[in-house]
Write an enzyme that holds these catalytic residues in place. Sequence first.
Site, PDB file in Angstrom:
ATOM      1  N   HIS A  76      -0.517   2.232  -2.013  1.00 12.31           N
ATOM      2  CA  HIS A  76       0.407   1.450  -1.405  1.00 12.31           C
ATOM      3  C   HIS A  76       0.714   0.153  -2.264  1.00 12.31           C
ATOM      4  CE1 HIS A  76      -3.359  -0.714  -0.628  1.00 12.31           C
ATOM      5  NE2 HIS A  76      -2.578  -1.689  -0.201  1.00 12.31           N
TER       6      HIS A  76
ATOM      7  N   HIS B 229      -1.131   0.624  -5.771  1.00 11.08           N
ATOM      8  CA  HIS B 229      -2.564   0.409  -5.953  1.00 11.08           C
ATOM      9  C   HIS B 229      -3.283   1.057  -4.836  1.00 11.08           C
ATOM     10  CE1 HIS B 229      -1.547  -3.333  -3.544  1.00 11.08           C
ATOM     11  NE2 HIS B 229      -2.646  -3.314  -3.150  1.00 11.08           N
TER      12      HIS B 229
ATOM     13  N   ASP C  69       1.838  -4.101  -1.724  1.00 13.11           N
ATOM     14  CA  ASP C  69       1.684  -4.719  -0.449  1.00 13.11           C
ATOM     15  C   ASP C  69       3.100  -5.541  -0.239  1.00 13.11           C
ATOM     16  OD1 ASP C  69      -1.069  -4.545  -0.631  1.00 13.11           O
ATOM     17  OD2 ASP C  69      -1.512  -6.362  -1.921  1.00 13.11           O
TER      18      ASP C  69
ATOM     19  N   ARG D 131     -18.775  -0.905  -1.636  1.00 14.07           N
ATOM     20  CA  ARG D 131     -17.750  -1.764  -2.461  1.00 14.07           C
ATOM     21  C   ARG D 131     -17.339  -2.883  -1.131  1.00 14.07           C
ATOM     22  NH1 ARG D 131     -13.765  -2.879  -6.144  1.00 14.07           N
ATOM     23  NH2 ARG D 131     -12.038  -3.585  -5.008  1.00 14.07           N
TER      24      ARG D 131
END
Length: 330
Positions: free
Chosen positions: A199, A256, A201, A266
């Site tokens: 996607h 990204h 931002d 993570r």
Amino acid sequence: MVVLTNPPMEQFFMKPSKPSSNPLIIPDIPLIDLSKPESKHHLVKACQDFGFFKVVNHGVPAKFITRLESEAIKFFDSPLSVKQKSGPPDPFGYGNKSIGGNGDIGWVEYLLLNTKPESVYPDNLQGIVNDYVTVVKNMACEIMELLADEMKLQPRNVFSKMLMDEQSDSVFRLNHYPPFPEFQESETNGRKLIGFGEHTDPQIISILRSNNTSGLEILLRDGRWMSVPPDSESFFFNVGDSLQVMTNGRFKSVKHRVVANGTKSRMSMIYFGGPPLSEKIAPLPSLMEENEDSLYKEFTWFEYKKSAYKTRLSDNRLGFFEKSNNILRC
Ligand code: GA4
């Protein structure tokens, strides 16, 4: 709204991508060293070529980061029933596997928070998130002012004033990508596990900090996905859709995604710097060349956000606002 209680495991794997014709040359991530004044000269090119850069020697005291990280670990370690007191996300709150309201899923749990002063956060996170957002916002503004200087834009707070505005519509996100049960390469046929699907931002600028677990990938201009080596001491900046519009397509809102590691947790924390809802988003007149046409129809951040929240993650959200009679720069 699509509610997925138990999506089939199969849906958490990425479709294999075509092998690249140019696999050998992997570019370096642009690096901005805030302790070196000459480093600012790389900012414009980084935003044009990658829409992405890494900031080191940023001056954000480690205590703001470590305090938040340890509280975030405690939050995600708490029983689901406790976490769910902060959810479901509407869009703010605790979310698990389901991202946004339109059917996207990922191997991730998260806490999405509004950064408005009156917002209320889960216990222990209130002051710590506020402090973190304040220091990261200041660093974001410093970078945006250096960018304005480099582009010879006046006033130099042309971007930073939108983030500093009391009405700034900024968001803060904690993402936790837990290990995948019984994750074994042999069982997944080498396929990647979707943590957060690809996607861009919607905001102006996003600032990400993660622990030392890999997973973040950015899409390069030549169509290859590049894995970003994790670095818990640095911040990663990415250009958002609104900055792409304000620069009339000169800067790229970078696509990204996050590939979940499967075996190692993570954790990332992201500040999304957005303008006030009433802000008109359009190419900056001072930046336009003579006879240059705007590539986009003018819109307010409210209009863009409303439209963006109806889309799926991988959609091209700016497409609805492009002037169809223009040929896009590539
Ligand atoms: C992507 C950037 C931010 O994480 C976010 C996301 C938002 C959400 O998680 O609710 C969106 C996504 C993001 C863009 C399209 C819509 C809205 C999920 C989704 C499918 C908080 C944001 O502002 O936009």
